[in-house]
Scaffold this motif. Structure first.
Motif, PDB file in Angstrom:
ATOM      1  N   THR A 181     -33.852   8.188 -24.581  1.00  0.00           N
ATOM      2  CA  THR A 181     -34.026   6.982 -25.378  1.00  0.00           C
ATOM      3  C   THR A 181     -35.289   7.121 -26.213  1.00  0.00           C
ATOM      4  OG1 THR A 181     -35.236   5.919 -23.570  1.00  0.00           O
ATOM      5  CG2 THR A 181     -32.852   5.515 -23.703  1.00  0.00           C
ATOM      6  N   PRO A 182     -35.359   6.462 -27.360  1.00  0.00           N
ATOM      7  CA  PRO A 182     -36.587   6.532 -28.174  1.00  0.00           C
ATOM      8  C   PRO A 182     -37.766   5.899 -27.433  1.00  0.00           C
ATOM      9  CG  PRO A 182     -34.728   5.703 -29.457  1.00  0.00           C
ATOM     10  CD  PRO A 182     -34.283   5.713 -28.033  1.00  0.00           C
ATOM     11  N   VAL A 183     -38.921   6.480 -27.674  1.00  0.00           N
ATOM     12  CA  VAL A 183     -40.143   5.963 -27.067  1.00  0.00           C
ATOM     13  C   VAL A 183     -41.146   5.665 -28.167  1.00  0.00           C
ATOM     14  CG1 VAL A 183     -39.810   7.202 -24.899  1.00  0.00           C
ATOM     15  CG2 VAL A 183     -41.044   8.294 -26.745  1.00  0.00           C
ATOM     16  N   SER A 184     -41.989   4.737 -27.906  1.00  0.00           N
ATOM     17  CA  SER A 184     -43.019   4.359 -28.879  1.00  0.00           C
ATOM     18  C   SER A 184     -44.271   5.185 -28.650  1.00  0.00           C
ATOM     19  CB  SER A 184     -43.335   2.871 -28.741  1.00  0.00           C
ATOM     20  OG  SER A 184     -43.833   2.587 -27.446  1.00  0.00           O
ATOM     21  N   GLU A 185     -45.137   5.158 -29.624  1.00  0.00           N
ATOM     22  CA  GLU A 185     -46.376   5.914 -29.522  1.00  0.00           C
ATOM     23  C   GLU A 185     -47.276   5.352 -28.441  1.00  0.00           C
ATOM     24  OE1 GLU A 185     -49.961   7.439 -32.487  1.00  0.00           O
ATOM     25  OE2 GLU A 185     -48.339   6.184 -33.225  1.00  0.00           O
ATOM     26  N   ALA A 186     -47.190   4.058 -28.190  1.00  0.00           N
ATOM     27  CA  ALA A 186     -48.047   3.443 -27.176  1.00  0.00           C
ATOM     28  C   ALA A 186     -47.667   3.882 -25.769  1.00  0.00           C
ATOM     29  CB  ALA A 186     -47.966   1.921 -27.279  1.00  0.00           C
ATOM     30  N   SER A 187     -46.384   4.230 -25.564  1.00  0.00           N
ATOM     31  CA  SER A 187     -45.954   4.618 -24.224  1.00  0.00           C
ATOM     32  C   SER A 187     -46.321   6.052 -23.881  1.00  0.00           C
ATOM     33  CB  SER A 187     -44.435   4.455 -24.094  1.00  0.00           C
ATOM     34  OG  SER A 187     -43.775   5.327 -24.993  1.00  0.00           O
ATOM     35  N   HIS A 188     -46.799   6.803 -24.854  1.00  0.00           N
ATOM     36  CA  HIS A 188     -47.166   8.189 -24.606  1.00  0.00           C
ATOM     37  C   HIS A 188     -48.564   8.259 -24.037  1.00  0.00           C
ATOM     38  CE1 HIS A 188     -47.915  12.390 -24.935  1.00  0.00           C
ATOM     39  NE2 HIS A 188     -48.798  12.245 -25.921  1.00  0.00           N
ATOM     40  N   ASN A 189     -48.690   8.964 -22.944  1.00  0.00           N
ATOM     41  CA  ASN A 189     -49.986   9.160 -22.307  1.00  0.00           C
ATOM     42  C   ASN A 189     -50.584  10.466 -22.806  1.00  0.00           C
ATOM     43  OD1 ASN A 189     -52.220   9.159 -20.712  1.00  0.00           O
ATOM     44  ND2 ASN A 189     -51.137   9.521 -18.777  1.00  0.00           N
ATOM     45  N   PRO A 190     -51.683  10.415 -23.587  1.00  0.00           N
ATOM     46  CA  PRO A 190     -52.241  11.664 -24.151  1.00  0.00           C
ATOM     47  C   PRO A 190     -52.645  12.663 -23.087  1.00  0.00           C
ATOM     48  CG  PRO A 190     -53.176   9.729 -25.221  1.00  0.00           C
ATOM     49  CD  PRO A 190     -52.424   9.226 -24.033  1.00  0.00           C
ATOM     50  N   SER A 191     -53.075  12.177 -21.915  1.00  0.00           N
ATOM     51  CA  SER A 191     -53.517  13.093 -20.869  1.00  0.00           C
ATOM     52  C   SER A 191     -52.358  13.674 -20.059  1.00  0.00           C
ATOM     53  CB  SER A 191     -54.482  12.375 -19.918  1.00  0.00           C
ATOM     54  OG  SER A 191     -53.834  11.273 -19.296  1.00  0.00           O
ATOM     55  N   GLY A 192     -51.190  13.103 -20.183  1.00  0.00           N
ATOM     56  CA  GLY A 192     -50.035  13.573 -19.425  1.00  0.00           C
ATOM     57  C   GLY A 192     -49.080  14.389 -20.266  1.00  0.00           C
ATOM     58  N   LYS A 193     -47.833  14.485 -19.794  1.00  0.00           N
ATOM     59  CA  LYS A 193     -46.832  15.270 -20.491  1.00  0.00           C
ATOM     60  C   LYS A 193     -46.232  14.475 -21.636  1.00  0.00           C
ATOM     61  CE  LYS A 193     -45.428  17.927 -16.415  1.00  0.00           C
ATOM     62  NZ  LYS A 193     -44.288  18.302 -15.537  1.00  0.00           N
ATOM     63  N   LEU A 194     -45.707  15.203 -22.585  1.00  0.00           N
ATOM     64  CA  LEU A 194     -44.976  14.573 -23.673  1.00  0.00           C
ATOM     65  C   LEU A 194     -43.669  13.995 -23.141  1.00  0.00           C
ATOM     66  CD1 LEU A 194     -45.463  17.244 -26.480  1.00  0.00           C
ATOM     67  CD2 LEU A 194     -46.640  15.061 -26.261  1.00  0.00           C
ATOM     68  N   PRO A 195     -43.107  13.024 -23.840  1.00  0.00           N
ATOM     69  CA  PRO A 195     -41.816  12.477 -23.381  1.00  0.00           C
ATOM     70  C   PRO A 195     -40.731  13.541 -23.261  1.00  0.00           C
ATOM     71  CG  PRO A 195     -42.804  11.051 -25.030  1.00  0.00           C
ATOM     72  CD  PRO A 195     -43.664  12.266 -24.972  1.00  0.00           C
ATOM     73  N   ALA A 196     -40.735  14.493 -24.191  1.00  0.00           N
ATOM     74  CA  ALA A 196     -39.727  15.556 -24.109  1.00  0.00           C
ATOM     75  C   ALA A 196     -39.922  16.414 -22.868  1.00  0.00           C
ATOM     76  CB  ALA A 196     -39.788  16.429 -25.368  1.00  0.00           C
ATOM     77  N   GLU A 197     -41.180  16.709 -22.542  1.00  0.00           N
ATOM     78  CA  GLU A 197     -41.446  17.522 -21.354  1.00  0.00           C
ATOM     79  C   GLU A 197     -41.078  16.772 -20.084  1.00  0.00           C
ATOM     80  OE1 GLU A 197     -42.224  20.596 -21.469  1.00  0.00           O
ATOM     81  OE2 GLU A 197     -42.350  20.605 -23.659  1.00  0.00           O
ATOM     82  N   ARG A 198     -41.357  15.484 -20.060  1.00  0.00           N
ATOM     83  CA  ARG A 198     -40.983  14.698 -18.886  1.00  0.00           C
ATOM     84  C   ARG A 198     -39.465  14.656 -18.721  1.00  0.00           C
ATOM     85  NH1 ARG A 198     -44.801  10.781 -20.806  1.00  0.00           N
ATOM     86  NH2 ARG A 198     -43.083   9.323 -21.155  1.00  0.00           N
ATOM     87  N   ALA A 199     -38.771  14.535 -19.839  1.00  0.00           N
ATOM     88  CA  ALA A 199     -37.309  14.495 -19.768  1.00  0.00           C
ATOM     89  C   ALA A 199     -36.753  15.824 -19.261  1.00  0.00           C
ATOM     90  CB  ALA A 199     -36.730  14.167 -21.146  1.00  0.00           C
ATOM     91  N   LYS A 200     -37.312  16.930 -19.736  1.00  0.00           N
ATOM     92  CA  LYS A 200     -36.846  18.237 -19.262  1.00  0.00           C
ATOM     93  C   LYS A 200     -37.147  18.423 -17.783  1.00  0.00           C
ATOM     94  CE  LYS A 200     -37.394  20.542 -23.736  1.00  0.00           C
ATOM     95  NZ  LYS A 200     -38.137  21.594 -24.478  1.00  0.00           N
ATOM     96  N   ALA A 201     -38.336  17.967 -17.358  1.00  0.00           N
ATOM     97  CA  ALA A 201     -38.693  18.105 -15.943  1.00  0.00           C
ATOM     98  C   ALA A 201     -37.765  17.283 -15.053  1.00  0.00           C
ATOM     99  CB  ALA A 201     -40.147  17.683 -15.734  1.00  0.00           C
ATOM    100  N   GLN A 202     -37.421  16.067 -15.505  1.00  0.00           N
ATOM    101  CA  GLN A 202     -36.508  15.246 -14.709  1.00  0.00           C
ATOM    102  C   GLN A 202     -35.122  15.881 -14.643  1.00  0.00           C
ATOM    103  OE1 GLN A 202     -36.440  11.034 -15.575  1.00  0.00           O
ATOM    104  NE2 GLN A 202     -34.239  10.906 -15.174  1.00  0.00           N
ATOM    105  N   LEU A 203     -34.666  16.409 -15.758  1.00  0.00           N
ATOM    106  CA  LEU A 203     -33.358  17.056 -15.766  1.00  0.00           C
ATOM    107  C   LEU A 203     -33.349  18.278 -14.848  1.00  0.00           C
ATOM    108  CD1 LEU A 203     -30.584  16.822 -17.143  1.00  0.00           C
ATOM    109  CD2 LEU A 203     -31.402  18.417 -18.866  1.00  0.00           C
ATOM    110  N   GLU A 204     -34.458  19.005 -14.796  1.00  0.00           N
ATOM    111  CA  GLU A 204     -34.541  20.166 -13.919  1.00  0.00           C
ATOM    112  C   GLU A 204     -34.499  19.750 -12.453  1.00  0.00           C
ATOM    113  OE1 GLU A 204     -36.284  22.987 -11.288  1.00  0.00           O
ATOM    114  OE2 GLU A 204     -37.333  21.179 -11.940  1.00  0.00           O
ATOM    115  N   ARG A 205     -35.168  18.651 -12.108  1.00  0.00           N
ATOM    116  CA  ARG A 205     -35.157  18.193 -10.717  1.00  0.00           C
ATOM    117  C   ARG A 205     -33.771  17.726 -10.305  1.00  0.00           C
ATOM    118  NH1 ARG A 205     -39.597  15.249 -12.458  1.00  0.00           N
ATOM    119  NH2 ARG A 205     -38.383  13.329 -12.171  1.00  0.00           N
ATOM    120  N   TYR A 206     -33.098  17.000 -11.187  1.00  0.00           N
ATOM    121  CA  TYR A 206     -31.786  16.461 -10.843  1.00  0.00           C
ATOM    122  C   TYR A 206     -30.730  17.549 -10.700  1.00  0.00           C
ATOM    123  CZ  TYR A 206     -32.796  11.469 -11.216  1.00  0.00           C
ATOM    124  OH  TYR A 206     -33.271  10.202 -10.992  1.00  0.00           O
TER     125      TYR A 206
END
Length: 721
Positions: free
Chosen positions: A449-474
């Motif tokens: 789903t689209p994400v806004s700039e405010a929901s992105h945590n600069p110190s954490g992973k990018l939304p794309a990286e988080r999505a890939k990591a979740q897909l890998e776990r599942y």
């Protein structure tokens, strides 16, 4: 071209993704630098026969002497073939700039699209003419052309200008790369290194000039291909060298080639390498003979095209089945396709997955000319894969559109234009129990789903990286078929399966997982049935304890794939391992359960279960009757007042009346019952007197006669005094 995976990003990152799509490869610009110095007028020493009619020549006519081409002619012809193939396959976005170098440089065309044609280049070369052998060699050098080639690479093409203007303030991000192909007769390896150093210095100087100019672009990458041409029969003065990085801006490779057909073959191979081309040979093309119109012969024509036309062969591994053969010392391969009888119905459409422009390798040969004319007249040719057995597979089609010939890739599998196959049919019609519902739920849980700039945590992973990591776990453990899993078919395991794939677990999640494990232990204690698939197995499938063993193994496999994430995941795994370790009394209970199941299985195998139950009950009833009779028959008396006889046989144990075969194997129910009855009957009568009074197992007959008459009786019945 790079495809954007995610369209919604913070604004800065969105532009970065677009810039990557506008990068130009080295193949966008190619500069040919051909040496025009006096030594290029030397003969190549490859003989060309001009008089081929030796048999029909009249007497007295002197045959024409063979001729040989010069090094210049060989270089021009081969470079024009390189350009012709390039323009046939890439008519727009791949450009060539042709430069001739002698005492100065001569630029024959520009980067403009109207100057990109073989006709334009051939006209300019005709104006230049052959090299002058009487010119002073000291005044001529290939360096003039190489310096001009670097300057030409810094000039902006129309496509680059379009990209720069569309990107506005990020114009400097448009890459400028190119290739220089130099055809010359070098003197030595030292001469080659001197040419490379000169090009390196020129690139640095031109990049400085381009930094302050809007009409020039700095060079990010330049590939130098230096081809040393020498006559046949002479030892080359320059050695071959594979591609080598001279600097971050320049790479160089050297080829030492004999003039003539060897040079033509080398440039044919290079054009395939530089532009990702592949070769296809059309075999069994029927053509009528010119001298014998009533007869026909089969010819072969080789075509060049983009290598994606063979992508299906590479994916399926059927390249060898398509007739792939190696040619030219193993440097390149050609795929052989067989000519099919063309269909005259032009209305018929074929489902194609790709269309690629073609270019004949030998464009002036008669078979190539006949094939191209046949196709340009509106006919289409189907091509099939040559196979030794089985039905033919039509994989490609040749057809022309707008005066250009294309190689079409036909879909040999099920067409997407047809009705799609039902997923219940399975892959190949064999697998029918896919987890369709679970896969739909899996897609909903991993939907982007689209994400806004405010929901992105600069110190954490990018939304794309988080999505890939979740897909890998599942997907670490996710069986696709129902019959291949047990835990995903059990409603009791759903809480644990949904929580264990999370990146982090809370204390409440750990308690929920442990509660799920304890519920499974309780199910095993109650001996509840499990949804074990019996596909491919006979009978009821595995035993109950084997079912639970399979379930525990699969559950442990699922949790182990996530146990290394956090300590809480490890606690869930430790709980499963602890619950699988059963106490001794539990193991004894399981053994009794296994014996009972084995008895039930034997009953089903021998017949219905009810007759065996009745026979067992009957045997138990008879056994009870015997046990009731045993206390009454322990002591047998003649009368209530008579004492117990001395010859009463002592009570026998069961082992004494059982046959010796008892220790060798199981005893039937009939044998057990007979032995029991025999033992009971032996206690109900007085023992035979002769068996009691016998001496050494012998009993004297007629004992009363001896007592009355005082006679001795022998064994034969005769009396003696």
């Amino acid at each position: 071209m790079v495809v954007m995976a995610f369209e919604v990003f913070p604004s800065g990152r969105l532009i970065l993704q677009i810039v990557k799509m506008k990068m130009f490869s080295v193949a966008h610009k190619t500069v040919f630098v051909v040496d025009h110095c006096p030594y290029m007028a030397e003969s190549s020493r490859q003989q060309v026969e001009c008089d081929v009619l030796t048999k029909s020549r009249a007497q007295g006519v002197i045959p024409l002497a063979p001729v040989s081409k010069s090094l210049w002619t060989c270089a021009v012809e081969c470079s024009m073939e390189y350009a012709r193939i390039l323009y046939d396959v890439y008519p727009t976005d791949k450009l060539i700039n042709y430069i001739v170098s002698d005492s100065e440089f001569h630029i024959l065309n520009t980067w403009r699209q109207e100057n990109q044609s073989t006709h334009e280049l051939m006209s300019a070369l005709a104006a230049v003419g052959p090299p002058n052998p009487r010119e002073d060699p000291e005044c001529c050098s290939i360096l003039h052309g190489l310096v001009s080639a670097v300057e030409s690479l810094c000039k902006i093409t129309e496509l680059q200008h379009e990209r720069r203007t569309s990107l506005m303030d990020t114009a400097e991000r448009v890459a400028n790369r190119g290739r220089i192909i130099c055809l010359t007769n070098a003197k030595s390896d030292t001469h080659v290194r001197m040419l490379e150093d000169c090009i390196q210095e020129t690139i640095l100087e031109q990049n400085k000039l381009a930094a302050g100019s809007d009409r020039l672009m700095a060079i990010q990458k330049c590939d130098l291909v230096l081809i040393h041409i020498h006559p046949q029969g002479e030892e080359p003065l320059v050695s071959d060298r594979i591609k080598k990085e001279i600097s971050p801006l320049l790479t160089s490779e050297v080829h030492s080639v004999r003039a003539g057909r060897h040079l033509a073959t080398k440039l044919n191979i290079l054009v395939q390498q530089h532009y990702d081309l592949a070769s296809t040979t059309i075999t069994n093309i029927p053509m009528k003979e010119e001298q014998h119109a009533n007869t026909s012969a089969n010819y072969d024509v080789e075509l060049l095209h983009h290598k994606d036309a063979h992508m299906e062969f590479f994916k399926s591994g059927d390249l060898h089945m398509a007739g792939s053969s190696t040619r030219e010392n193993g440097l390149k391969e050609t795929v052989t396709l067989k000519w099919c009888t063309p269909r005259t119905n032009s209305i018929e459409l074929h489902y194609c997955t790709g269309a690629y422009r073609i270019s004949p390798t030998d464009v002036n040969s008669r078979p190539s000319s006949c094939l191209t004319n046949f196709l340009l007249n509106g006919r289409s040719v189907l091509l099939e894969q040559p196979r030794k057995s089985g039905s033919k597979v039509i994989s490609h089609m040749l057809s022309s559109h707008g005066g250009e010939i294309f190689l079409h890739v036909l879909n040999s599998n099920r067409s997407t234009l047809e009705d799609p196959p039902s997923i219940s049919e399975g892959c190949g019609g064999r697998v029918t129990d896919y987890r369709i519902t679970d896969f739909g739920e899996f897609m909903r849980e991993n939907r982007l789903t689209p994400v806004s700039e405010a929901s992105h945590n600069p110190s954490g992973k990018l939304p794309a990286e988080r999505a890939k990591a979740q897909l890998e776990r599942y997907t670490r453990y996710w069986p696709m078929i129902i019959s291949q899993t047990t835990i995903f078919n059990m409603q009791a395991v759903v809480p644990l399966a949904n929580l264990i794939v999370k990146e982090t677990l809370t204390e409440e999640d750990v308690l929920t997982c442990q509660k799920t494990v304890y519920n499974l232990v309780d199910m095993e204690r109650k001996n509840d049935p499990l949804p074990i698939s019996t596909v491919g197995s006979r009978g009821k499938g595995p035993k109950r304890d084997e079912q639970y063993r399979i379930m525990w193994n699969e559950l442990e496999t699922l949790v182990k794939t996530h146990a290394g994430a956090t300590d809480k995941h490890q606690r869930v795994l430790d709980c499963i391992i602890a619950c699988r370790s059963k106490p001794p009394e539990e193991e004894e209970r399981k053994k009794r359960g296994r014996k009972r199941e084995d008895r039930e299985d034997r009953a089903e195998k021998n017949g219905s279960k009810e007759p065996e139950d009745k026979s067992w009950q009957e045997s138990e009833r008879l056994k009870g009757l015997v046990e009731k009779e045993e206390p009454e028959s322990e002591v047998i008396k003649d009368s209530p007042d008579s004492p117990e006889p001395l010859n009463k046989k002592p009570r026998l144990m069961i082992e004494e009346v059982q046959p010796p075969e008892r220790a060798k194997g199981p005893v039937s129910l009939l044998t057990m019952w007979t032995n029991r009855i025999t033992t009971a009957n032996s206690r109900k009568h007085q023992e035979f007197n002769g068996r009691v009074s016998s001496v050494n197992n012998k009993f004297e007959l007629y004992q009363q006669l001896k007592d009355e008459n005082g006679m001795d009786v022998h064994e034969n019945g005769k009396a003696t005094r």
